[in-house]
Design an enzyme around this catalytic site. Structure first.
Site, mmCIF file in Angstrom:
data_model
loop_
_atom_site.group_PDB
_atom_site.id
_atom_site.type_symbol
_atom_site.label_atom_id
_atom_site.label_comp_id
_atom_site.label_asym_id
_atom_site.label_seq_id
_atom_site.Cartn_x
_atom_site.Cartn_y
_atom_site.Cartn_z
ATOM 1 C CE1 TYR A 230 41.260 -16.208 9.523
ATOM 2 C CE2 TYR A 230 40.972 -18.112 8.100
ATOM 3 C CZ TYR A 230 41.315 -17.576 9.326
ATOM 4 O OH TYR A 230 41.695 -18.409 10.348
ATOM 5 N NE ARG B 237 41.001 -20.579 4.731
ATOM 6 C CZ ARG B 237 41.420 -19.881 3.687
ATOM 7 N NH1 ARG B 237 40.856 -20.045 2.505
ATOM 8 N NH2 ARG B 237 42.407 -19.017 3.806
ATOM 9 C CB CYS C 214 19.871 -20.174 10.059
ATOM 10 S SG CYS C 214 18.493 -19.038 10.301
#
Length: 434
Positions: free
Chosen positions: A337, A333, A364
């Site tokens: 966002y 998230r 990575c």
């Protein structure tokens, strides 16, 4: 030290350890391993009851749907069933999970902007109660398949009211320029209604909208009420049809940081109810059944994710990094966002938070960040790091990126601890490889 730590189910125990519903998170990490999703079952039930009681108080006929996309596993549907909830689902996978858990299919609402023919057939065959249709071609498929199985399918229509909810652009869904639904402004919404009413095997119950997510302000909902009830009056006038259901979607905010306030849910529902009653009366229509879909706010505060700290990195004069044994594979998230999270060292929860660092993952990717620029307790290898308010859109958005294993999920309550989802194994990673 604030022992509530954002929400009343979080605390610091006599050992100085962070606890969820009284359960020591350090002990949970030792027993079940990390990364580990911890879900407070009692908090989920409390939130279900808070919403249900609020709508019962302020509306004559209303219902709460749990939005599956926030957190979907069999145990969640068992809770939803016991708490008398309906659920919405956006995929065959969510429908299958709900039915597998014994959730009544007739209480499932099938959302989604692009339901394929086979998705629609699966839902109808399995007795899904209502579709939230997104476009006219979907209605054609619903009508055709319903006729094939000798059924008449209940439907709500996804309408775009043209509202900017002032949330993150990627979680705003009520604007005219959206992949979801048909817009009132362009005239397509009324054509959508007429198309639904022309279908012999479609039973149009009403209309649905969803203006966005993470709102602490009732104004977007108030605006939606005004627009949607005015549209309902237009439907009555031009189509001689009275809507029976008005679904106002979700989007109720959740406190992620100490600088934010907890949402007063009953106040929010009360403010919306005042507008619904007024606008229904002003537009001369009958009061429809009102529905809400507060997925995130039912489960977010119930969740905490536990990680083990790896090798601390310090760049003198620049930055400190606290890496953990998870990352965007179990919580994407921030990458998606820039979502805010509150982090702490669970085994040092009563110590000063005077170490400034970025909490980062093990994937990575330079963008694999859990939370940048946090003030946290001084960390060292092997500490347990807790990320709070992760009940929504963490487990449900997890992946096997970099071939990381998906974490286990445990449910805690006043009665104890139980495993809700087993940790993946290396064998699970290659189970479907040929």
């Amino acid at each position: 030290m604030n022992t509530q730590l954002l929400h009343d189910n979080y605390s610091i125990n006599e050992k100085g350890h962070f606890a969820v519903r009284g359960h020591d998170t350090v002990e949970l990490a030792e027993k079940y391993g990390t990364p580990l999703y911890v879900i407070d079952e009692d908090k989920v039930r409390e939130m279900c009851r808070t919403y249900k009681n609020a709508v019962k108080k302020h509306f004559d006929d209303a219902d709460i749907l749990y939005a599956s996309k926030a957190l979907s596993f069999k145990g969640m549907y068992e809770i939803a069933k016991e708490e008398g909830m309906c659920v919405d689902a956006v995929s065959v996978g969510e429908i299958y999970t709900a039915i597998s858990a014994g959730f009544p299919a007739e209480r499932i609402y099938f959302h989604g902007n692009n339901k394929m023919y086979e998705d629609i057939e699966f839902a109808i065959k399995n007795g899904v109660g209502c579709f939230v249709a997104d476009n006219c071609e979907e209605l054609d498929f619903i009508d055709e398949i319903s006729k094939k199985y000798g059924k008449t399918q209940n439907v709500l229509l996804r309408i775009t009211p043209g509202i900017d909810p002032h949330t993150h652009a990627k979680i705003a869904t009520g604007n005219v320029d959206s992949k979801f639904g048909e817009a009132i402004e362009t005239g397509q919404a009324l054509d959508f209604v007429k198309h639904a009413l022309s279908k012999a095997n479609v039973n149009l119950l009403g209309i649905h909208c969803h203006v966005g997510s993470q709102s602490f302000d009732p104004q977007p909902f108030i605006d939606a009420c005004e627009i949607m009830t005015k549209f309902a009056a237009e439907i009555k006038e031009k189509c001689s049809y009275k809507i029976k259901v008005l679904d106002l979607g979700g989007g109720f905010g959740v406190r992620y940081l100490p600088t934010e306030e907890n949402l007063d849910i009953e106040w929010m529902i009360c403010e919306i109810a005042k507008t619904v009653k007024k606008t229904v009366a002003d537009n001369g229509i009958s009061m429809p059944k009102i529905m809400f879909e507060p997925g995130r706010s039912l489960v977010a505060a119930a969740g905490v994710t536990l990680y083990t700290v790896g090798h601390i990195k310090t760049i003198p004069g620049y930055k400190n990094y606290i890496p953990v044994n998870g990352g965007m594979s179990d919580n994407p998230r921030y990458a998606l966002y820039e979502s805010p999270y509150y982090c702490l060292i669970a085994n040092k929860a009563n110590e000063e938070m005077n170490f400034h660092a970025d909490v980062v993952g093990s994937c990575c990717e330079s963008g694999d960040i859990i939370q940048p620029d946090v003030d946290i307790q001084k960390a060292q290898y092997g500490d347990i790091l807790a990320v709070c308010v992760t009940g929504a859109y963490n487990y449900s958005m997890s992946s096997n990126y970099n071939r990381f294993l998906k974490p286990a999920l445990v449910l805690v309550s006043k009665d104890g601890v139980r495993v809700g989802v087993k940790r993946e194994t290396l064998e699970d990673l290659t189970r479907n490889d040929v």
